[in-house]
Design a protein around this motif. Structure first.
Motif, PDB file in Angstrom:
ATOM      1  N   ILE D 100       0.815  -1.218   0.000  1.00 16.10           N
ATOM      2  CA  ILE D 100       0.000   0.000   0.000  1.00 16.10           C
ATOM      3  C   ILE D 100       0.842   1.259   0.000  1.00 16.10           C
ATOM      4  O   ILE D 100       0.478   2.282  -0.565  1.00 16.10           O
ATOM      5  CB  ILE D 100      -0.969  -0.033   1.183  1.00 16.10           C
ATOM      6  N   LYS D 101       1.992   1.150   0.637  1.00 12.62           N
ATOM      7  CA  LYS D 101       2.839   2.338   0.701  1.00 12.62           C
ATOM      8  C   LYS D 101       3.502   2.639  -0.640  1.00 12.62           C
ATOM      9  O   LYS D 101       3.730   3.775  -0.992  1.00 12.62           O
ATOM     10  CB  LYS D 101       3.916   2.161   1.767  1.00 12.62           C
ATOM     11  N   LYS D 102       3.843   1.563  -1.342  1.00  7.44           N
ATOM     12  CA  LYS D 102       4.701   1.797  -2.511  1.00  7.44           C
ATOM     13  C   LYS D 102       4.056   1.523  -3.860  1.00  7.44           C
ATOM     14  O   LYS D 102       4.558   1.984  -4.885  1.00  7.44           O
ATOM     15  CB  LYS D 102       5.965   0.930  -2.394  1.00  7.44           C
ATOM     16  N   SER D 103       3.030   0.747  -3.881  1.00  6.84           N
ATOM     17  CA  SER D 103       2.528   0.309  -5.174  1.00  6.84           C
ATOM     18  C   SER D 103       2.214   1.492  -6.083  1.00  6.84           C
ATOM     19  O   SER D 103       1.674   2.493  -5.634  1.00  6.84           O
ATOM     20  CB  SER D 103       1.297  -0.570  -4.994  1.00  6.84           C
ATOM     21  N   PRO D 104       2.601   1.392  -7.330  1.00  8.05           N
ATOM     22  CA  PRO D 104       2.510   2.528  -8.240  1.00  8.05           C
ATOM     23  C   PRO D 104       1.101   2.756  -8.758  1.00  8.05           C
ATOM     24  O   PRO D 104       0.279   1.841  -8.789  1.00  8.05           O
ATOM     25  CB  PRO D 104       3.430   2.121  -9.386  1.00  8.05           C
TER      26      PRO D 104
END
Lengths: 433, 271, 328, 358
Positions: D100-104
């Protein structure tokens, strides 16, 4: 060496009924009863009461201790609450007035002199016995100064401190404190406690008496009048010393009779009789000189603003919480706030009360009695006169005392005053018609 | 012709006035009261009637006033002398262009009356018990100075110096004050002037209590005293109106009232 | 006597305190439990029908939306969106003019609760307290300060000066928030929010005030009403209201009976004989003074100019037990 | 107590993650705007939408109005009536990946996308997707108060398998105005009977428009296929901080997750409106054959996703003990003070003092 002609003459007791003051009272009472027609039947009780007390010197019974009051400012509910009986000592006898002159300057108020004279005499009339305590509210100067004189006569006198300003909150609280102090004093005197029940019972007693008085008062609104002012003064004077419950019952009986009179359309006076508002120094039996002169001359006293009638019984106490604390404070308020006594520095309330009484009782004029020497009433005369003048209400100012010698002159003035009121009325009607 | 009478039973004099139907004076009579004033009153009335050639029955209405009014049972009605005085002065004053303020000095009392433009009493004041400043005061003074009452007026104007101050307000004390002044070598004239001013200033004070309007009508026995009139006018600073018979204004007022009452009663009787 | 006069006499002779007690219960039920019955009077009520009382409430106190609106960002507050606020004010005003401050004296749940606390005290026989004249004058300003803050703080939030945690600042210190939901068995307001300094302070303050509210209301009649900014807000509009308290100065004897029973110690009610419209900023229009006035017609409550409750002698005598004959 | 419970729950659940069906490549919808690219629009949107919370959470700046009609924090939020001047709408973006933090952020793959919006009353409307800076976005108009569900369906065939991606998002337009909330309608889930696989969050009975999920809550989901519950489907949850859990739907198609506590800031930094995102996904594989755009397949894989938000539990920052303590303290000591004051106050009025200064 004895001389035949000189001998010691022992004191010869004279029965009271043959005394001067009995005669004085007898005269006035006869006058009140016999010189007027259609006296209400219920008034007979009061006539008999005064005859018995003032003419025969009969004793009056009372419950518990006796607390004399020299002014209506002494809260009588408190006295009743301690199981004692209050009695108002203000006196109207010319005989006692003369006797009292040895204490007070001759120019001072007849009422105070008469009260002192009465207290100093061996034969105190009304005969109620020696008061266990006299409460003397510090109102006018003469009453204030009479405190120590009464004390010298051997009475226990309690000075109830009374403020001379009634507008301020500080004086209100000062007076509340005085009244609480008075309650403590009474507790010491009677050795009883001030209970909620006792105080409430006292409130009921005076409340019922006041309600009866107010009812009586309301019958005087009728025009033409169904009862004469002299009878009202007699009734309220009886309140000074009569048993309160009996007094109330008798007034209620009188009210019933007045209601019947009202229904029957009875008239106690001619329908054009000038209606007079009486104000100033209080008429106290047997000194009903002025009201009697007015009514003899064909006028009728429909209302009064004096401490022997209206001011004494009219204002009622409101209590929010029926607890000793609140009841005592309410009581204090009742004895201070509505009071229209002239001893206060400002007296707008008195003027307003007078104007309202004239209006609501449809009075044609005002008779202002000031006892010579009663400075506060004398001093307030100007401002009151001015207020009436502005309102277009005629006022007759009479300075007099207890002596009967100015009766002739007074009757001329009163008649002339009544005649001028009649003319005024006629003119008004003509202007309207 | 119907006639109407007013009788003023005063303390020192009895005054009778009779008016005709139009309210004009038919005659007046003044006599001393004496001790039997009921008897004297009747005599005074009868005397006037006989002078006028009238019978008792010609008087259709009689009103009594003055101190003895209630005891004079022959009258049809009675009225206080203040009201009577006001009516009399109002009627008499018409001839002088109307008056609103009346000063009356009688034997025992002095009065100030204010009337409105219809003759009704608006306000009045009377001296209190004390006889200071009344006719009696003049009486006593005249006696002390060995003069007749009538002479006082003339003496007033004989004074060369300023009137003396008579400080005592009480008749009895004033008597001794006058004796003291005489002993100090003061002339009668200035003493009399002083007395007049003393009475005048007291009277003016009384009049101020009721309010003084424009002209002042002055009646009563002492109004015959020119000296007193002068003093009063001086103190008042107003025009004075003095009627022809100042003593009988009150009786005249009673007579006028008698006439009015009679007419009012007549108008009630259905024709 | 006509029927109308009969009714009028009956009304004037009413045992007023009892009548008021039941009327207060009615309003309390309506505003605090009205939600049960599906009553919804809207969110513009000029009385403390507390919104924190969740679903139970029969309407909502206007102060809640008012503060919320004031928190709007300024560009919105001073835009056409402000019409919403004006509309809200209009509704509030319409509610208000019907009863004037009778909303306080008869309808307000917080006021009613205070009256109940007073009854409790009376039952225990403890006397009440009064402010001294000086205290009265000094403390009387508080409600105006609160009213000003109630506008200024939200405006400051909208202007970005204050944190959003300060939102509805008056609600946070209002005892209504903590006390009224208790009647729905909801104690959730009785907690301290430690999530931020502001929240902690405001919730602590709220409970502090709640504590003071209970003590105050116990010893002083209508303790909180004296400080209530809603009352101050009311007063600004009171001249336009239909229900009025009128005094006829000429009939007043200044006996002080009305002052005696006044829960808010308003001295003017007894002393002022000039003004016909006698209502002051502290008056809660409980009309106890009218019931305690012995002078006929001296005090009266009028609705749109028609007298509906008037002081009468007979009524006074009845209410104050003056005619009692059962002594001894 | 609660915290202990959460930890135990987390531990026990993490033990049964063996049958994870999570796909690291899932496609999901979010209300979070892409970082820089459209920052200006985000700000505009936030201002327009009236900033409700001071939450500085990186995840959610666009208020979701889920702070409760009368949430227990003492914060009352009143939303205005939707009107001309204040048209409510929400913007949705697409992301790929389960971190959730990084997914583009992503755009549509071309496939065969269809977008559906269903409102609370069940009214279905087909909406057109838009694009911003090369990214997929959807502006959903929300004229009425209540829940809206936005469905995206994208099909593609890879290696003979049809991949049906079914990301879905629950949008809420909330109001405190009681008359505008149909509580029953809110509690009723919105179901799209036209989709093959769908995750539905079961609303609480008293949910209303203002409720929200907090740590410690048990959240129930139902797996539906064409509106009917499906059993035995693995459902996994990923939270913002990366905690994962997978469960299999029971006979009624439901799974339950207990939200764990993941937010442990220092006291002064604590934000009660701190909002974390979780993502729930379900996978269903079927042996069906067919062709899509000429490409044939022999099996189908359905991947449904549903994001959600949760906040710290009020128990983390609320104290009844302190609240009652303070009021009790005030009542006791205040009462005592009043008592003593009244007892000692024998002078009924203040003395007036006059001295040299006055």
């Amino acid at each position: 060496m004895t001389n035949e002609t000189s001998k010691v003459i022992p004191i010869q007791p004279v029965s009271y009924s043959r005394s001067r003051q009995a005669g004085e009272s007898q005269d006035v009472l006869d006058h009140i009863i016999d010189d007027f027609q259609d006296n209400p039947e219920s008034m007979q009780y009061f006539y008999d009461l005064f005859r018995s007390v003032y003419c025969h010197g009969d004793e009056i019974k009372h419950e518990g201790m006796l607390v004399g009051t020299t002014c209506i400012q002494a809260p009588e509910e408190l006295i009743y609450a301690f199981g004692a009986t209050p009695m108002r000592l203000c006196n109207g006898s010319y005989h006692y007035d003369q006797k009292g002159a040895e204490f007070m300057p001759s120019k001072s108020c007849s009422l105070v002199k008469a009260t002192l004279g009465m207290l100093n005499s061996d034969n105190v009339i009304p005969k109620i016995g020696k008061p266990d305590m006299i409460v003397n509210p510090t109102t006018c100067d003469q009453k204030k100064k009479s405190s120590s004189m009464m004390g010298d006569m051997g009475y226990k006198v309690y000075d109830l401190e009374f403020p001379n300003v009634k507008e301020s909150e500080a004086s209100r609280q000062y007076w509340q404190r005085s009244v609480r102090q008075f309650a403590t004093e009474l507790r010491q005197l009677t050795g009883r406690k001030l209970t909620k029940k006792g105080l409430q019972a006292a409130f009921n007693k005076t409340g019922r008496a006041q309600a009866a008085f107010r009812k009586l008062h309301s019958y005087r609104l009728l025009s033409p009048s169904i009862i004469l002012g002299k009878d009202i003064f007699l009734v309220t004077n009886a309140y000074f010393f009569d048993d309160i419950t009996r007094w109330t019952e008798k007034v209620e009986a009188l009210n019933v009779e007045l209601e019947a009179r009202k229904q029957a359309g009875f008239k106690a006076v001619q329908s054009k009789a000038p209606r007079v508002l009486f104000t100033g120094s209080p008429p106290i039996f047997p000194n009903l000189k002025l009201p009697l002169l007015i009514e003899e001359a064909g006028g009728v006293v429909v209302a009064d603003e004096s401490c022997s009638a209206n001011r004494m019984l009219y204002d009622m106490t409101a209590v929010d919480e029926w607890m000793v604390n609140d009841m005592v404070d309410s009581l204090a308020d009742k004895y201070l706030k509505p009071c229209t006594c002239p001893i206060f520095t400002k007296n707008e309330d008195r003027k307003r009360r007078l104007l309202d009484l004239v209006k609501s009782f449809d009075a044609d004029g005002v008779v202002y009695q000031a006892f010579s020497g009663c400075q506060v009433y004398e001093m307030e005369y100007r401002s009151v006169a001015e207020a009436f003048n502005q309102a277009g209400i005629p006022m007759l100012y009479v300075e007099t005392d207890y002596s009967p010698d100015d009766k002739g002159q007074l009757s001329t003035r009163i008649e002339a005053f009544l005649e001028s009121m009649k003319n005024r009325k006629k003119q008004k009607q003509r202007a309207l018609g | 012709m119907n006639y109407f009478a007013g009788i003023d039973v005063g303390s020192t004099a009895i005054k009778v006035a009779v008016v005709n139907e139009t309210g004009d004076i038919a005659g007046v009579h003044v006599t001393a009261s004496g001790s039997l004033f009921h008897k004297n009153s009747l005599e005074a009335l009868n005397m006037l009637l006989s002078n006028l050639g009238l019978k008792r029955t010609d008087i259709r209405y009689l009103i009594a006033t003055g101190y003895g009014r209630k005891l004079f049972k022959e009258a049809d009605d009675s009225i206080s002398e203040i009201t009577a005085n006001a009516i009399g002065a109002f009627e008499a004053g018409k001839a002088f262009g109307g008056v609103r303020t009346i000063i009356n000095i009688g034997g025992q009392d002095s009065k100030a009356i204010q009337i409105d433009d219809t003759g009704n009493v608006v306000n009045f004041a009377m001296n209190d018990k004390c006889a200071a400043g009344t006719g009696r005061f003049l009486d006593v003074a005249a006696r002390n100075l060995d003069l007749d009452l009538e002479e006082l007026g003339e003496y007033h104007f004989k004074s060369e110096v300023a009137p003396l101050n008579i400080n005592s307000t009480c008749t009895v004390f004033a008597e001794s004050e006058i004796i003291g002044l005489l002993a100090n070598g003061h002339g009668k004239a200035e003493i009399i002037a002083g007395i007049h001013y003393s009475i005048a200033s007291r009277t003016v004070r009384l009049a101020k209590r009721v309010g003084i309007e424009d002209r002042v009508y002055f009646d009563g026995g002492p109004a015959l005293n020119k000296g007193l009139v002068a003093a009063l006018q001086d103190e008042l600073g107003r025009e004075l109106v003095i009627p022809e018979h100042p003593q009988t204004t009150t009786a005249f007022g009673a007579a006028i009232l008698a006439r009015n009452e009679f007419e009012a009663e007549q108008s009630l009787v259905p024709a | 006597m006509t029927n109308l006069e009969h009714i009028r006499t009956a009304v004037n002779n009413v045992q007023f305190n009892r009548f008021r007690f039941w009327l207060q219960i009615f309003f309390f039920a309506l505003l605090v439990y009205g939600g049960y019955l599906g009553i919804e009077l809207g969110k513009h009520l000029p009385t403390f029908a507390c919104g924190y009382n969740k679903e139970l409430r029969g309407g909502m106190c206007f102060l809640m939306p008012l503060q919320h609106w004031m928190e709007w960002p300024w560009e919105k507050l001073f835009s056409a969106a402000a019409l919403t606020i004006l509309y809200g004010f209009a509704i509030f005003f319409l509610w208000f003019i019907a009863l004037n401050r009778g909303w306080c004296g008869f309808a307000c749940p917080v006021g009613t609760i205070q009256d109940w606390i007073t009854s409790l005290r009376r039952w225990t026989g403890i006397r009440y307290s009064r402010y001294s004249e000086g205290q009265y004058k000094g403390l009387g300003i508080i409600k105006w300060v609160l009213l000003a803050l109630m506008f200024l703080i939200p405006l400051g939030i909208g202007g970005g000066w204050f944190t959003h945690d300060l939102k509805s600042p008056f609600c946070m210190i209002c005892p209504g928030r903590t006390v009224v939901p208790l009647f729905g068995l909801d104690v959730s307001q009785w907690s301290i929010d430690f999530s931020s300094r502001t929240n902690m302070i405001m919730t602590s303050l709220g409970l502090l005030v709640t504590g003071l509210f209970f003590i105050g209301a116990f010893v002083k009649k209508r303790f909180f009403c004296f400080y209530c900014p809603m009352g101050a807000l009311h007063y600004l509009f009171s001249k336009a209201a239909l229900l009025r308290l009128n005094k006829e100065g000429a009939k007043c004897t200044r006996c002080g009976d009305c002052y005696r029973v006044c829960d808010l110690q308003i001295k003017e009610i007894a002393d002022d004989i000039q003004n016909k419209n006698i209502m002051t900023d502290d008056c809660i229009m409980c009309l106890k003074c009218v019931a305690a006035c012995p002078e006929p017609g001296a005090l009266k409550a009028t609705f749109a100019g028609i007298p509906i409750f008037e002081a009468t002698e007979a009524g006074f005598i009845k209410r104050m037990n003056k005619g009692r004959t059962d002594d001894k | 107590m609660n915290r202990v419970f959460i930890v135990i729950a987390a531990l026990s659940l993490s033990l049964v993650t063996s049958m994870s069906a999570a796909n690291a490549d899932v496609l999901w919808l979010t209300e979070t705007a892409p970082p820089k690219a459209s920052a200006s629009q985000v700000a505009d949107h936030a201002a327009h939408h009236h900033a409700m919370h001071s939450s500085t959470s990186a995840v959610s700046k666009t208020a979701t109005s889920d702070s409760g009609k009368h949430d227990h924090t003492g914060m009352i939020v009143l939303d205005e009536t939707p009107g001309k001047d204040h048209r409510p709408s929400k913007q949705v973006w697409l992301r790929r990946g389960d971190d959730i933090k990084k997914s583009p952020f992503s755009d549509l793959d071309g496939g065969d996308p269809s977008l559906t919006l269903i409102d609370q009353a069940g009214k279905k409307s087909v909406v057109e997707a838009g694009q911003e800076n090369g990214l997929f976005t959807l502006k959903a108009e929300m004229p009425e108060v209540g829940f809206y569900e936005a469905y995206l369906e994208q099909r593609s065939v890879k290696e003979g398998r049809l991949l049906v991606e079914l990301p879905k998002i629950e949008l809420l337009w909330a109001s405190c105005q009681p008359k505008e909330i149909d509580e029953e309608a809110v509690a009723k889930p919105i179901v799209n009977e036209a989709v093959a696989l769908e995750l539905v969050r079961i609303h609480k009975e008293d949910e209303g428009c203002m409720n929200r999920i907090v740590s410690g809550d048990v959240v129930n989901f139902q797996v539906l296929s064409y509106g009917k519950p499906v059993a035995g489907i693995p459902v996994s949850m990923v939270t913002q901080e990366g905690w994962r859990n997978t469960q299999t739907s029971d006979a009624s198609g439901t799974v339950a997750f207990t939200m764990i506590r993941e937010y442990f800031p220092n006291w002064l930094e604590f934000k009660k409106y701190h909002t974390d995102v979780f993502l729930v996904s379900a996978v269903m594989e079927k042996n069906e054959s067919g062709a899509l755009n000429g490409q044939s397949y022999s099996s189908v894989r359905y991947e449904a996703t549903l994001p959600g938000k949760y906040r710290p539990s009020p128990h983390d920052y609320r104290s009844y003990a302190w609240g009652l303590g303070i009021s009790f303290f005030v009542i006791v000591f205040g009462g005592l003070a009043v008592y003593l004051y009244r007892r000692r106050r024998l002078k009924p009025y203040k003395e007036v003092r006059v001295d040299d200064k006055s």
